[in-house]
Design a protein around this motif. Structure first.
Motif, PDB file in Angstrom:
ATOM      1  N   ASP A   8       0.840  -1.182   0.000  1.00  0.00           N
ATOM      2  CA  ASP A   8       0.000   0.000   0.000  1.00  0.00           C
ATOM      3  C   ASP A   8       0.882   1.242   0.000  1.00  0.00           C
ATOM      4  OD1 ASP A   8      -2.326   1.514   2.360  1.00  0.00           O
ATOM      5  OD2 ASP A   8      -2.014   1.867   0.236  1.00  0.00           O
ATOM      6  N   LEU A   9       1.100   1.824  -1.169  1.00  0.00           N
ATOM      7  CA  LEU A   9       1.923   3.023  -1.254  1.00  0.00           C
ATOM      8  C   LEU A   9       1.145   4.290  -0.907  1.00  0.00           C
ATOM      9  CD1 LEU A   9       3.940   2.247  -4.490  1.00  0.00           C
ATOM     10  CD2 LEU A   9       4.713   2.112  -2.134  1.00  0.00           C
ATOM     11  N   ASP A  10      -0.181   4.157  -0.738  1.00  0.00           N
ATOM     12  CA  ASP A  10      -0.975   5.327  -0.378  1.00  0.00           C
ATOM     13  C   ASP A  10      -0.653   5.808   1.029  1.00  0.00           C
ATOM     14  OD1 ASP A  10      -2.287   5.403  -2.804  1.00  0.00           O
ATOM     15  OD2 ASP A  10      -3.858   4.027  -2.125  1.00  0.00           O
ATOM     16  N   GLY A  11      -0.119   4.934   1.862  1.00  0.00           N
ATOM     17  CA  GLY A  11       0.144   5.281   3.254  1.00  0.00           C
ATOM     18  C   GLY A  11       1.498   5.903   3.484  1.00  0.00           C
ATOM     19  N   CYS A  32      16.076  -0.499 -11.223  1.00  0.00           N
ATOM     20  CA  CYS A  32      15.867   0.848 -11.742  1.00  0.00           C
ATOM     21  C   CYS A  32      14.570   0.863 -12.550  1.00  0.00           C
ATOM     22  CB  CYS A  32      17.041   1.233 -12.655  1.00  0.00           C
ATOM     23  SG  CYS A  32      16.820   2.811 -13.500  1.00  0.00           S
ATOM     24  N   LEU A  33      13.750   1.875 -12.342  1.00  0.00           N
ATOM     25  CA  LEU A  33      12.496   2.018 -13.079  1.00  0.00           C
ATOM     26  C   LEU A  33      12.595   3.085 -14.163  1.00  0.00           C
ATOM     27  CD1 LEU A  33       9.841   1.887 -10.197  1.00  0.00           C
ATOM     28  CD2 LEU A  33      10.684   0.029 -11.632  1.00  0.00           C
ATOM     29  N   GLU A  34      13.783   3.612 -14.350  1.00  0.00           N
ATOM     30  CA  GLU A  34      14.025   4.662 -15.340  1.00  0.00           C
ATOM     31  C   GLU A  34      13.101   5.861 -15.138  1.00  0.00           C
ATOM     32  OE1 GLU A  34      13.772   2.661 -19.126  1.00  0.00           O
ATOM     33  OE2 GLU A  34      15.659   1.621 -18.780  1.00  0.00           O
ATOM     34  N   CYS A  35      13.078   6.337 -13.905  1.00  0.00           N
ATOM     35  CA  CYS A  35      12.249   7.504 -13.597  1.00  0.00           C
ATOM     36  C   CYS A  35      12.996   8.811 -13.826  1.00  0.00           C
ATOM     37  CB  CYS A  35      11.723   7.423 -12.168  1.00  0.00           C
ATOM     38  SG  CYS A  35      12.960   7.645 -10.881  1.00  0.00           S
ATOM     39  N   GLY A  36      14.331   8.766 -13.932  1.00  0.00           N
ATOM     40  CA  GLY A  36      15.130   9.954 -14.206  1.00  0.00           C
ATOM     41  C   GLY A  36      15.442  10.810 -12.999  1.00  0.00           C
ATOM     42  N   LEU A  99       8.284   6.392  -6.604  1.00  0.00           N
ATOM     43  CA  LEU A  99       7.106   5.861  -5.909  1.00  0.00           C
ATOM     44  C   LEU A  99       5.842   6.018  -6.752  1.00  0.00           C
ATOM     45  CD1 LEU A  99       7.820   7.027  -2.253  1.00  0.00           C
ATOM     46  CD2 LEU A  99       7.913   4.683  -3.146  1.00  0.00           C
ATOM     47  N   ASN A 100       5.696   7.161  -7.413  1.00  0.00           N
ATOM     48  CA  ASN A 100       4.528   7.368  -8.279  1.00  0.00           C
ATOM     49  C   ASN A 100       4.552   6.438  -9.483  1.00  0.00           C
ATOM     50  OD1 ASN A 100       3.236   9.336  -6.752  1.00  0.00           O
ATOM     51  ND2 ASN A 100       4.401  10.986  -7.698  1.00  0.00           N
ATOM     52  N   LEU A 105       2.572   1.429 -12.101  1.00  0.00           N
ATOM     53  CA  LEU A 105       2.867   0.097 -12.618  1.00  0.00           C
ATOM     54  C   LEU A 105       2.027  -0.961 -11.897  1.00  0.00           C
ATOM     55  CD1 LEU A 105       6.757   0.270 -12.969  1.00  0.00           C
ATOM     56  CD2 LEU A 105       5.104   0.064 -14.831  1.00  0.00           C
ATOM     57  N   LYS A 106       1.917  -0.818 -10.578  1.00  0.00           N
ATOM     58  CA  LYS A 106       1.132  -1.790  -9.802  1.00  0.00           C
ATOM     59  C   LYS A 106      -0.350  -1.682 -10.142  1.00  0.00           C
ATOM     60  CE  LYS A 106       4.093  -2.765  -5.952  1.00  0.00           C
ATOM     61  NZ  LYS A 106       4.024  -3.444  -4.692  1.00  0.00           N
ATOM     62  N   GLU A 107      -0.841  -0.456 -10.346  1.00  0.00           N
ATOM     63  CA  GLU A 107      -2.247  -0.261 -10.708  1.00  0.00           C
ATOM     64  C   GLU A 107      -2.558  -0.909 -12.052  1.00  0.00           C
ATOM     65  OE1 GLU A 107      -2.775   3.964 -10.568  1.00  0.00           O
ATOM     66  OE2 GLU A 107      -3.006   3.985  -8.385  1.00  0.00           O
TER      67      GLU A 107
END
Length: 112
Positions: A8-11, A32-36, A99-100, A105-107
């Motif tokens: 739960d990343l909302d918390g 790495c998610l390549e978020c920059g 995190l976003n 990705l999870k959604e």
């Protein structure tokens, strides 16, 4: 992987609980998610800061390194054990961009 334990990343507003959880999770660099995010804070050893863009000169629009192939080839010749790429995310703790992206990705039930 590191964030598998974070269902739960909302918390993440409760930083005390997040820090407590971070200390209990095995300490390793997640993929790495390549978020920059890292290239928008400081250039790496191979990078060059672009004052106008406020990021590394070599960061592409899709958050990839324009010097990737050059760096990989150079580091392979040096037989480095720890390399710039492939070692995981270096700025993963409380990285809002990561995190976003992870949440999206999870959604979408996409694999990481």
């Amino acid at each position: 992987m590191f964030f598998d334990d974070f269902d739960d990343l909302d918390g993440i507003d409760d930083f005390d609980k997040l820090f407590e959880k971070l200390n209990k999770v095995e300490q390793q660099c997640p993929d790495c998610l390549e978020c920059g995010y890292c290239c928008k804070h400081t250039p790496c050893y191979y990078g060059k800061w672009n004052e106008e863009k406020n990021q590394c000169e070599y960061l592409t629009e899709d958050n990839k390194c324009a010097k990737y192939n050059e760096i990989v080839e150079y580091e392979s010749k040096l037989n480095l054990k720890v390399k710039m790429f492939g070692s995981g995310c270096c700025l993963n703790y409380l990285n809002p961009v990561r995190l976003n992206k992870l949440k999206k990705l999870k959604e979408n039930n996409e694999s990481i």
